[in-house]
Write a protein that holds these residues in place. Structure first.
Motif, short mmCIF file in Angstrom:
data_model
loop_
_atom_site.label_atom_id
_atom_site.label_comp_id
_atom_site.label_asym_id
_atom_site.label_seq_id
_atom_site.Cartn_x
_atom_site.Cartn_y
_atom_site.Cartn_z
N GLU A 71 78.83 76.41 0.17
CA GLU A 71 78.33 75.04 0.08
C GLU A 71 79.48 74.05 -0.08
N ARG A 72 80.47 74.41 -0.88
CA ARG A 72 81.63 73.54 -1.08
C ARG A 72 82.38 73.35 0.23
N ALA A 74 81.16 73.66 3.25
CA ALA A 74 80.31 72.89 4.17
C ALA A 74 80.40 71.40 3.85
N ARG A 75 80.43 71.05 2.56
CA ARG A 75 80.54 69.63 2.18
C ARG A 75 81.90 69.07 2.60
N GLN A 76 82.95 69.88 2.48
CA GLN A 76 84.28 69.42 2.88
C GLN A 76 84.37 69.19 4.38
N ALA A 78 81.78 68.44 6.35
CA ALA A 78 80.77 67.49 6.82
C ALA A 78 81.40 66.13 7.08
#
Length: 80
Positions: A71-72, A74-76, A78
């Protein structure tokens, strides 16, 4: 329409959002879990056993550590 004081309305909205989020997670296409013959599930990334409570709650295919890492990342990645 939701009725009640502000705290009641906020609690009701929070519950609705939580239920919608869980429904989206359950409906999303998922990866095939790694399970043994006894139904024990193992993380697709590290192979560690996934607690049954986590599997039941979110149909997990990854342990908390690996899911958090993904998740971390993926956020980076995005745009935003």
């Amino acid at each position: 329409m939701i009725h009640g004081d502000e705290a009641d309305v906020a609690a009701e909205l929070e519950q609705r959002y939580r239920e919608l989020a869980l429904a989206r997670l359950r409906a999303a296409p998922s990866e095939e879990p790694d399970e043994d013959a006894n139904g024990n599930r193992f993380c697709l990334d590290c192979g560690e056993s996934i607690p049954a409570d986590r599997v039941t709650a979110v149909h997990a295919v990854r342990c908390v550590t690996c899911a958090t890492r993904r998740e971390r990342l993926a956020r980076q990645r995005a745009p935003g």
